[in-house]
Design a protein around this motif. Sequence first.
Motif, PDB file in Angstrom:
ATOM      1  N   GLU A 128      13.787  10.488 -13.952  1.00 16.14           N
ATOM      2  CA  GLU A 128      14.652   9.348 -14.261  1.00 16.14           C
ATOM      3  C   GLU A 128      14.373   8.229 -13.270  1.00 16.14           C
ATOM      4  O   GLU A 128      13.970   8.457 -12.134  1.00 16.14           O
ATOM      5  N   GLY A 129      14.635   6.991 -13.723  1.00 13.06           N
ATOM      6  CA  GLY A 129      14.410   5.838 -12.866  1.00 13.06           C
ATOM      7  C   GLY A 129      12.930   5.584 -12.678  1.00 13.06           C
ATOM      8  O   GLY A 129      12.093   6.002 -13.478  1.00 13.06           O
ATOM      9  N   GLY A 130      12.584   4.918 -11.570  1.00 12.15           N
ATOM     10  CA  GLY A 130      11.176   4.623 -11.311  1.00 12.15           C
ATOM     11  C   GLY A 130      10.587   3.733 -12.381  1.00 12.15           C
ATOM     12  O   GLY A 130      11.293   2.956 -13.050  1.00 12.15           O
ATOM     13  N   MET A 131       9.300   3.824 -12.583  1.00 12.46           N
ATOM     14  CA  MET A 131       8.617   3.013 -13.595  1.00 12.46           C
ATOM     15  C   MET A 131       7.618   3.875 -14.346  1.00 12.46           C
ATOM     16  O   MET A 131       7.060   4.836 -13.801  1.00 12.46           O
ATOM     17  N   SER A 132       7.397   3.511 -15.578  1.00 13.69           N
ATOM     18  CA  SER A 132       6.493   4.271 -16.433  1.00 13.69           C
ATOM     19  C   SER A 132       5.059   3.773 -16.248  1.00 13.69           C
ATOM     20  O   SER A 132       4.817   2.564 -16.172  1.00 13.69           O
ATOM     21  N   VAL A 133       4.116   4.723 -16.151  1.00 13.22           N
ATOM     22  CA  VAL A 133       2.694   4.375 -16.046  1.00 13.22           C
ATOM     23  C   VAL A 133       1.924   5.213 -17.066  1.00 13.22           C
ATOM     24  O   VAL A 133       2.322   6.335 -17.406  1.00 13.22           O
ATOM     25  N   ALA A 134       0.846   4.643 -17.542  1.00  8.71           N
ATOM     26  CA  ALA A 134      -0.025   5.373 -18.462  1.00  8.71           C
ATOM     27  C   ALA A 134      -0.964   6.263 -17.678  1.00  8.71           C
ATOM     28  O   ALA A 134      -1.462   5.876 -16.620  1.00  8.71           O
ATOM     29  N   VAL A 135      -1.197   7.467 -18.188  1.00  4.32           N
ATOM     30  CA  VAL A 135      -2.108   8.411 -17.545  1.00  4.32           C
ATOM     31  C   VAL A 135      -3.499   8.229 -18.137  1.00  4.32           C
ATOM     32  O   VAL A 135      -3.703   8.372 -19.343  1.00  4.32           O
ATOM     33  N   LYS A 136      -4.449   7.915 -17.291  1.00  3.38           N
ATOM     34  CA  LYS A 136      -5.823   7.691 -17.731  1.00  3.38           C
ATOM     35  C   LYS A 136      -6.677   8.947 -17.590  1.00  3.38           C
ATOM     36  O   LYS A 136      -7.484   9.276 -18.477  1.00  3.38           O
ATOM     37  N   TYR A 137      -6.506   9.657 -16.452  1.00  8.62           N
ATOM     38  CA  TYR A 137      -7.362  10.816 -16.194  1.00  8.62           C
ATOM     39  C   TYR A 137      -6.678  11.720 -15.181  1.00  8.62           C
ATOM     40  O   TYR A 137      -5.943  11.249 -14.307  1.00  8.62           O
ATOM     41  N   MET A 179      -3.832   5.921  -7.904  1.00 11.92           N
ATOM     42  CA  MET A 179      -4.125   7.336  -7.748  1.00 11.92           C
ATOM     43  C   MET A 179      -2.850   8.030  -7.296  1.00 11.92           C
ATOM     44  O   MET A 179      -2.203   7.596  -6.332  1.00 11.92           O
ATOM     45  N   VAL A 180      -2.473   9.100  -7.995  1.00 14.59           N
ATOM     46  CA  VAL A 180      -1.288   9.877  -7.666  1.00 14.59           C
ATOM     47  C   VAL A 180      -1.731  11.300  -7.386  1.00 14.59           C
ATOM     48  O   VAL A 180      -2.397  11.930  -8.217  1.00 14.59           O
ATOM     49  N   SER A 181      -1.390  11.810  -6.206  1.00 16.03           N
ATOM     50  CA  SER A 181      -1.779  13.168  -5.826  1.00 16.03           C
ATOM     51  C   SER A 181      -0.532  14.016  -5.711  1.00 16.03           C
ATOM     52  O   SER A 181       0.419  13.640  -5.019  1.00 16.03           O
ATOM     53  N   GLU A 195       0.660  11.672 -21.593  1.00 13.07           N
ATOM     54  CA  GLU A 195       0.213  10.289 -21.834  1.00 13.07           C
ATOM     55  C   GLU A 195       0.835   9.315 -20.860  1.00 13.07           C
ATOM     56  O   GLU A 195       0.229   8.296 -20.518  1.00 13.07           O
ATOM     57  N   THR A 196       2.056   9.621 -20.407  1.00 14.36           N
ATOM     58  CA  THR A 196       2.732   8.739 -19.453  1.00 14.36           C
ATOM     59  C   THR A 196       3.434   9.574 -18.392  1.00 14.36           C
ATOM     60  O   THR A 196       3.699  10.766 -18.574  1.00 14.36           O
ATOM     61  N   LEU A 197       3.719   8.916 -17.272  1.00  7.20           N
ATOM     62  CA  LEU A 197       4.507   9.502 -16.192  1.00  7.20           C
ATOM     63  C   LEU A 197       5.509   8.471 -15.711  1.00  7.20           C
ATOM     64  O   LEU A 197       5.296   7.256 -15.847  1.00  7.20           O
ATOM     65  N   ARG A 198       6.571   8.963 -15.098  1.00 10.13           N
ATOM     66  CA  ARG A 198       7.481   8.066 -14.386  1.00 10.13           C
ATOM     67  C   ARG A 198       7.272   8.309 -12.896  1.00 10.13           C
ATOM     68  O   ARG A 198       7.289   9.457 -12.431  1.00 10.13           O
ATOM     69  N   ILE A 199       7.038   7.243 -12.166  1.00  9.28           N
ATOM     70  CA  ILE A 199       6.758   7.358 -10.737  1.00  9.28           C
ATOM     71  C   ILE A 199       7.671   6.451  -9.939  1.00  9.28           C
ATOM     72  O   ILE A 199       8.238   5.477 -10.479  1.00  9.28           O
ATOM     73  N   ALA A 200       7.824   6.768  -8.667  1.00  9.04           N
ATOM     74  CA  ALA A 200       8.629   5.943  -7.758  1.00  9.04           C
ATOM     75  C   ALA A 200       7.928   5.840  -6.417  1.00  9.04           C
ATOM     76  O   ALA A 200       7.212   6.752  -6.006  1.00  9.04           O
ATOM     77  N   GLY A 205       0.812  -1.211   0.000  1.00  2.71           N
ATOM     78  CA  GLY A 205       0.000   0.000   0.000  1.00  2.71           C
ATOM     79  C   GLY A 205       0.842   1.256   0.000  1.00  2.71           C
ATOM     80  O   GLY A 205       1.916   1.291   0.616  1.00  2.71           O
ATOM     81  N   ILE A 206       0.370   2.276  -0.698  1.00  4.09           N
ATOM     82  CA  ILE A 206       1.032   3.575  -0.659  1.00  4.09           C
ATOM     83  C   ILE A 206      -0.011   4.655  -0.900  1.00  4.09           C
ATOM     84  O   ILE A 206      -0.904   4.509  -1.745  1.00  4.09           O
ATOM     85  N   ARG A 207       0.071   5.718  -0.129  1.00  2.00           N
ATOM     86  CA  ARG A 207      -0.896   6.795  -0.265  1.00  2.00           C
ATOM     87  C   ARG A 207      -0.595   7.618  -1.522  1.00  2.00           C
ATOM     88  O   ARG A 207       0.577   7.793  -1.889  1.00  2.00           O
ATOM     89  N   PRO A 208      -1.635   8.144  -2.171  1.00  2.00           N
ATOM     90  CA  PRO A 208      -1.429   8.891  -3.430  1.00  2.00           C
ATOM     91  C   PRO A 208      -0.439  10.038  -3.306  1.00  2.00           C
ATOM     92  O   PRO A 208       0.336  10.296  -4.229  1.00  2.00           O
ATOM     93  N   GLU A 209      -0.444  10.736  -2.152  1.00  2.00           N
ATOM     94  CA  GLU A 209       0.445  11.877  -1.995  1.00  2.00           C
ATOM     95  C   GLU A 209       1.889  11.478  -1.733  1.00  2.00           C
ATOM     96  O   GLU A 209       2.798  12.326  -1.766  1.00  2.00           O
ATOM     97  N   HIS A 210       2.132  10.187  -1.484  1.00  2.00           N
ATOM     98  CA  HIS A 210       3.491   9.710  -1.217  1.00  2.00           C
ATOM     99  C   HIS A 210       4.178   9.150  -2.457  1.00  2.00           C
ATOM    100  O   HIS A 210       5.367   8.827  -2.409  1.00  2.00           O
ATOM    101  N   ILE A 211       3.454   9.020  -3.551  1.00  2.00           N
ATOM    102  CA  ILE A 211       4.060   8.571  -4.799  1.00  2.00           C
ATOM    103  C   ILE A 211       4.823   9.733  -5.422  1.00  2.00           C
ATOM    104  O   ILE A 211       4.294  10.839  -5.555  1.00  2.00           O
ATOM    105  N   GLU A 212       6.073   9.504  -5.783  1.00  2.00           N
ATOM    106  CA  GLU A 212       6.905  10.554  -6.355  1.00  2.00           C
ATOM    107  C   GLU A 212       6.832  10.527  -7.882  1.00  2.00           C
ATOM    108  O   GLU A 212       6.876   9.448  -8.489  1.00  2.00           O
ATOM    109  N   ILE A 213       6.704  11.696  -8.489  1.00  2.00           N
ATOM    110  CA  ILE A 213       6.820  11.824  -9.936  1.00  2.00           C
ATOM    111  C   ILE A 213       8.270  12.186 -10.239  1.00  2.00           C
ATOM    112  O   ILE A 213       8.789  13.178  -9.732  1.00  2.00           O
ATOM    113  N   VAL A 214       8.951  11.334 -11.011  1.00  2.00           N
ATOM    114  CA  VAL A 214      10.390  11.486 -11.245  1.00  2.00           C
ATOM    115  C   VAL A 214      10.656  11.648 -12.744  1.00  2.00           C
ATOM    116  O   VAL A 214       9.811  11.326 -13.589  1.00  2.00           O
TER     117      VAL A 214
END
Length: 358
Positions: free
Chosen positions: A293-302, A323-325, A336-341, A282-291
Amino acid sequence: MSKLLDNIRDHAQGIELKGIKKSYGSNVVIPELDVAIEAGEFVVILGPSGCGKSTTMNMIAGLEEVDRGSICIGQREVQDLEPKERGCAMVFQNYALYPHMTVADNIGYSLKIRGMNKTERMAKVAEVAKVVSLQDYLERLPSELSGGQRQRVAIGRAIVREPSVLLFDEPLSNLDAKLRHEMRIELSQLHERIGATSVFVTHDQVEAMTLADRIMILNKGHLEQFDTPKNVYDKPATVFVANFIGSPAMNLINNIERDTPLWQHCHLGLLDSASGNEIIAGIRPEHIEIVTEGGMSVAVKYIEDLGAYKVITAVLDCGQELMVSTPLGLDEAHPETLRIAFPAEKLHYFDRQSGLRL
């Protein structure tokens, strides 16, 4: 401090529920509940509709009978006593004021029924009116008051009895958002001043997080967690609490295959567990980092742009939504995409079978 407030603080009693059970026919509402509330504590009972929170309060008040178990207020077992003998006062959702009586008469009605003489009664009403900031409204009828003022009358009527326990049954649900905010502040300040043992039922987690010394979270009559607001948010004891507390809710990631990129990004190698599919991360939306470099790529839906921050619905490669806040916003209107960690120190782990925190 006034004599009234001194008396209420001195009369505050703890509450202990021991093995409480309650059913309506074949419908088991409270399977078994054991909990202790300290004298002078402000406890909020929180949970979704039908979880048993109002039933629990009504059993404390004596408005519902206990099928099994005992209720102690102070040193007395009260489960077999009439409501008026328990030393509790209740503030209801619908105020329950007498429309033909003035504010003063509504506040002092219980004292009148008790036989207190008018001079003493009106002196006490005046003292209570100052406590709830109604001294300029004593001659008005309820119809001449705002919703917040009517709620203060209901609170004044409760505390004039100098109860050992104050019970609040969703008292703010009839107010608009601005008034709810104002009343939350007033209730918090009032509790600081009077020090009464208070039990407050709500389904609104904002009320629970801002008012409570401790929050009692119920799920189908089961006690999921009884802890401070900070611990409930930072260290949820179960998957239910993790998913229930927070807006947006905590992201819960299932079926994480061993030694995959997602396994590594969830830092599951830090655990001794045998298999990722036995674990919920589990991870809260506000604790996910948008980076960048590194991390992993995710598709942005909305993307929901809420002004002060944005809530992004993203999709992992496995198809699960996150959910990313972020209060920082995004440079692009809709990438279209983001990198998150996932920072390792912000992750929570739960046993998939039991739902308990690891």
